[in-house]
Design an enzyme around this catalytic site. Sequence first.
Site, PDB file in Angstrom:
ATOM      1  N   LYS A   1       0.840  -1.203   0.000  1.00  0.00           N
ATOM      2  CA  LYS A   1       0.000   0.000   0.000  1.00  0.00           C
ATOM      3  C   LYS A   1       0.875   1.253   0.000  1.00  0.00           C
ATOM      4  O   LYS A   1       0.618   2.206  -0.739  1.00  0.00           O
ATOM      5  CB  LYS A   1      -0.932  -0.009   1.227  1.00  0.00           C
ATOM      6  CG  LYS A   1      -2.041  -1.053   1.116  1.00  0.00           C
ATOM      7  CD  LYS A   1      -2.774  -1.285   2.439  1.00  0.00           C
ATOM      8  CE  LYS A   1      -3.754  -2.440   2.290  1.00  0.00           C
ATOM      9  NZ  LYS A   1      -4.420  -2.812   3.566  1.00  0.00           N
TER      10      LYS A   1
ATOM     11  N   GLN B   1      -4.230  -1.564   9.765  1.00  0.00           N
ATOM     12  CA  GLN B   1      -4.134  -2.884   9.134  1.00  0.00           C
ATOM     13  C   GLN B   1      -4.686  -3.947  10.083  1.00  0.00           C
ATOM     14  O   GLN B   1      -4.247  -4.057  11.220  1.00  0.00           O
ATOM     15  CB  GLN B   1      -2.669  -3.179   8.768  1.00  0.00           C
ATOM     16  CG  GLN B   1      -2.485  -4.465   7.988  1.00  0.00           C
ATOM     17  CD  GLN B   1      -3.157  -4.433   6.609  1.00  0.00           C
ATOM     18  OE1 GLN B   1      -3.082  -3.437   5.887  1.00  0.00           O
ATOM     19  NE2 GLN B   1      -3.835  -5.514   6.251  1.00  0.00           N
TER      20      GLN B   1
ATOM     21  N   ASP C   1     -10.612   3.144   4.522  1.00  0.00           N
ATOM     22  CA  ASP C   1     -10.919   1.718   4.359  1.00  0.00           C
ATOM     23  C   ASP C   1     -12.429   1.483   4.310  1.00  0.00           C
ATOM     24  O   ASP C   1     -12.878   0.401   3.922  1.00  0.00           O
ATOM     25  CB  ASP C   1     -10.330   0.921   5.549  1.00  0.00           C
ATOM     26  CG  ASP C   1      -9.254  -0.056   5.111  1.00  0.00           C
ATOM     27  OD1 ASP C   1      -9.122  -0.287   3.900  1.00  0.00           O
ATOM     28  OD2 ASP C   1      -8.560  -0.592   5.993  1.00  0.00           O
TER      29      ASP C   1
END
Length: 297
Positions: free
Chosen positions: A51, A95, A118
């Site tokens: 990412k 994460q 997200d």
Amino acid sequence: MMILDGKVIANSIYEQLRCEVEYLRQQGVVPHIALLLVGDNPASLTYVRAKSRACERVGIRSTVLHLPAETSEEEVLWHIQQWNVDPTVHGILVQLPLPTHIDSERVILSIDPLKDVDGFHPVNIGRMLIGLPSFVPCTPAGIIELLRRYDVSVRGKHVVVVGRSLIVGKPVANLLLQKAPWADAIVTVCHSATANLRQYTRSADVLIVAVGRAEFITADDVREGAVVIDVGINRVPDDTSPNGYRIVGDVAFASVAPKVSAITPVPGGVGPMTIAMLLRNTVNAANGQAWRKHLFQ
Ligand code: NDP
């Protein structure tokens, strides 16, 4: 049979994002995402690196905060609060999975919904469900963008989703149900309590598989001519590979591909699209368009 090549589409999205980021930079805005990783889960390390590298490619600034596995929940919440109030940070990503002593729900709830790139915050999930502008979770967004770019219409089609997780199955099913030009599907969601799964998967015009089991779906599970989207990322031991494993999907690609009209490869299908959508969400956040009405145009 057509390969739905997520790498190629992601690259073209990067090209577009690079221009948008360049324009923002000229206006004095440097799009910036903060990534939080707790612990040393090898898959998570790989994802965060991927990412961060993708951000660099398009000119998005990324800050990676890697904390030890024993970090307390309070400390994690403190860092998120700093990013919430920092005007130079446009997107925050934690994460998952987090170590078990940390309450992931509490952590996600602590993220400012306008920086939740997200799309996991309940405010964003709720807005998405209602059909309001929201951050859309990246994997479902990537699947829809991939279908759209290859002109695979799901309108009036039977889409079967195998898996009902909060990050893939449930949001993609809900998005495909929306009354919108890129959706309008008839959706069935299957899970571990589904008896006779094959009866459902074989009736799918479009089959989306997010189960997390290597090569779980075989040729007998799919209808001739169907479109298959394989979300799975599974490591299987492989002595011939330098790192001792290879990545396979939830679909047995070699046997399923000849039977279907289109299929995503693993790797190189949904994975790159997921990252591209994360970057898209971050640029939207930096644009002050965090909640954009039409992500898929
Ligand atoms: P989860 O483990 O959270 O969910 C798996 C789902 O599969 C659950 O809903 C479970 O049902 C269902 N399931 C398990 N066994 C069966 C079965 N025998 N029959 C039918 N359904 C079953 O996984 P995720 O959704 O997070 O991830 C799925 C896969 O996708 C993983 O391989 C993951 O690595 C990959 N992934 C890939 C991404 C990408 O960018 N390409 C992004 C995110 C995930 P139940 O709810 O009843 O337990």
